[in-house]
Design an enzyme around this catalytic site. Sequence first.
Site, PDB file in Angstrom:
ATOM      1  N   TYR A 146     -18.905  51.422   8.636  1.00  0.00           N
ATOM      2  CA  TYR A 146     -18.968  52.713   8.355  1.00  0.00           C
ATOM      3  C   TYR A 146     -19.867  53.043   7.215  1.00  0.00           C
ATOM      4  O   TYR A 146     -20.174  54.068   6.785  1.00  0.00           O
ATOM      5  CB  TYR A 146     -17.735  53.550   8.398  1.00  0.00           C
ATOM      6  CG  TYR A 146     -17.109  53.515   9.911  1.00  0.00           C
ATOM      7  CD1 TYR A 146     -17.624  53.091  10.938  1.00  0.00           C
ATOM      8  CD2 TYR A 146     -15.809  54.148   9.960  1.00  0.00           C
ATOM      9  CE1 TYR A 146     -17.131  52.883  12.380  1.00  0.00           C
ATOM     10  CE2 TYR A 146     -15.245  54.447  11.399  1.00  0.00           C
ATOM     11  CZ  TYR A 146     -16.100  53.668  12.369  1.00  0.00           C
ATOM     12  OH  TYR A 146     -15.144  53.484  13.633  1.00  0.00           O
ATOM     13  N   LYS A 196     -13.052  39.459  15.094  1.00  0.00           N
ATOM     14  CA  LYS A 196     -13.890  39.157  16.116  1.00  0.00           C
ATOM     15  C   LYS A 196     -14.580  37.948  15.749  1.00  0.00           C
ATOM     16  O   LYS A 196     -15.770  37.853  15.530  1.00  0.00           O
ATOM     17  CB  LYS A 196     -14.812  40.408  16.678  1.00  0.00           C
ATOM     18  CG  LYS A 196     -15.509  40.291  17.535  1.00  0.00           C
ATOM     19  CD  LYS A 196     -15.007  40.213  19.152  1.00  0.00           C
ATOM     20  CE  LYS A 196     -16.048  39.898  20.081  1.00  0.00           C
ATOM     21  NZ  LYS A 196     -15.289  39.567  21.477  1.00  0.00           N
ATOM     22  N   ASP A 228     -11.018  42.554  21.219  1.00  0.00           N
ATOM     23  CA  ASP A 228     -11.097  42.828  22.893  1.00  0.00           C
ATOM     24  C   ASP A 228      -9.640  42.560  23.485  1.00  0.00           C
ATOM     25  O   ASP A 228      -8.903  43.135  24.529  1.00  0.00           O
ATOM     26  CB  ASP A 228     -12.294  42.116  23.393  1.00  0.00           C
ATOM     27  CG  ASP A 228     -12.492  40.648  23.005  1.00  0.00           C
ATOM     28  OD1 ASP A 228     -11.956  40.353  22.043  1.00  0.00           O
ATOM     29  OD2 ASP A 228     -13.251  40.063  23.586  1.00  0.00           O
ATOM     30  N   ASP A 252     -10.144  52.173  13.773  1.00  0.00           N
ATOM     31  CA  ASP A 252     -10.488  53.178  14.299  1.00  0.00           C
ATOM     32  C   ASP A 252     -10.134  53.460  15.816  1.00  0.00           C
ATOM     33  O   ASP A 252      -9.517  54.257  16.323  1.00  0.00           O
ATOM     34  CB  ASP A 252     -11.792  53.721  13.957  1.00  0.00           C
ATOM     35  CG  ASP A 252     -12.250  55.074  14.318  1.00  0.00           C
ATOM     36  OD1 ASP A 252     -11.426  55.834  14.677  1.00  0.00           O
ATOM     37  OD2 ASP A 252     -13.642  55.375  14.109  1.00  0.00           O
ATOM     38  N   ASP A 256      -6.334  55.048  17.941  1.00  0.00           N
ATOM     39  CA  ASP A 256      -6.294  56.005  18.751  1.00  0.00           C
ATOM     40  C   ASP A 256      -5.641  55.550  20.156  1.00  0.00           C
ATOM     41  O   ASP A 256      -5.143  56.334  20.773  1.00  0.00           O
ATOM     42  CB  ASP A 256      -7.645  56.202  18.917  1.00  0.00           C
ATOM     43  CG  ASP A 256      -8.139  57.676  18.376  1.00  0.00           C
ATOM     44  OD1 ASP A 256      -7.393  57.602  16.889  1.00  0.00           O
ATOM     45  OD2 ASP A 256      -9.004  58.225  18.498  1.00  0.00           O
TER      46      ASP A 256
END
Length: 368
Positions: A146, A196, A228, A252, A256
């Site tokens: 980001y 990852k 994942d 992020d 959620d």
Amino acid sequence: MSLHRIAVLPGDGIGPEVMEEAHKVLAAVSEKFEFEVSQETFLIGGAALDATDNITALPEATLKGCEEADAILFGSVGGPKWEHLPPDIQPERGALLPMRKHFGLFANLRPGVCHPNLIDASPVKNELIANGFNVLCVRELTGGIYFGEPKERKVIEGEEVAIDTMVYRRSEIKRIAHVAFKAAQGRDKRLCSVDKANVLQNSVLWREVVIEVAKEYPEVTLSHLYVDNAAMQLIRHAPDFDVIVTGNLFGDILSDEMAMISGSLGLLPSASLGEPDPEGHTFGLYEPSGGSAPDIAGQGIANPIAQILSLAMLLRYSLEEDEAASAIESAVEQAIGDGIRTGDIFSAKEGERKVNTSEMGAAIVERL
Ligand code: NAD
């Protein structure tokens, strides 16, 4: 008697309504646990835009007031009224993001809690979460893809290309890992680091650093999952997790997902923390995980629990009033256990009583 100072930023929509209930709870715990809190309220978000003729969602006076406080209790900002304004001055982009940056709030803590009495509110099958779950997601908030540079669009060999850069420094990974290990120490002592590392260099470094930091916390059991797989395991069996630590992008999305499987946004608090100062004091901004809920604003029916639990996190992490924080958390659990329900968590089952925002606040204060 210790004296603390907090800046209160109710914001927009349901923000001021649920903040009112947090005030009642703060008054009750400060009396019970004998500490004093001086509170000053400042304008933020749409309310600040209205007061400044759409000049800024984060006035100087608000920033200054927050700088002088030990912590910030934040409501929520935004709503349709301000959506026509240029994106950079809109409530969220113009207030919340600069605030995180200004105060170096690099650690985002988001509990995903599904109370055993509220498993019907979760989209996950009841039998998979019969006893509910309590997972804490620790997300790195000021680094990663980001913020990495270059971040641009350009034409390369005649074709339009968009570039975002994922950068993590060893020091950034180390400090968020410490936050997560410390959080795990105070809970069930299990930390799952999500990355990852099979594809990203960033994640290889992330994993190396987390393993190094783990040596300082021998009592915490560390595991690793690729993002994942973590997304799948959360749905498959969330109770397997205690604390999750991950980077900005993965956090992020996973936080959620956790909010979704927990049931209602109206229940979930969050904390964004800076680095402890030399005296060990941690500055933080504490806010509900949800937004300003314009669809129900002004009706007095919003669930104040997320705001009240954000206050509990503030007491624990910034004011070191642990007992008061735990008392609030148990009062909330008792109210839920006793069947007190705002509309978002009401399922008309036997033993439930539907209440409005202020009745829920009062029910929690009664149980303190
Ligand atoms: P939202 O979280 O405000 O609402 C989503 C749904 O959850 C709505 O149906 C709402 O009624 C419900 N909900 C949320 N909190 C609740 C509560 N305490 N009690 C009962 N129900 C609750 O998300 P949205 O509708 O996407 O966004 C609305 C506005 O909030 C937008 O302007 C958005 O930019 C802003 N927003 C602000 C923040 C923040 O201040 N940190 C975060 C997210 C969204």
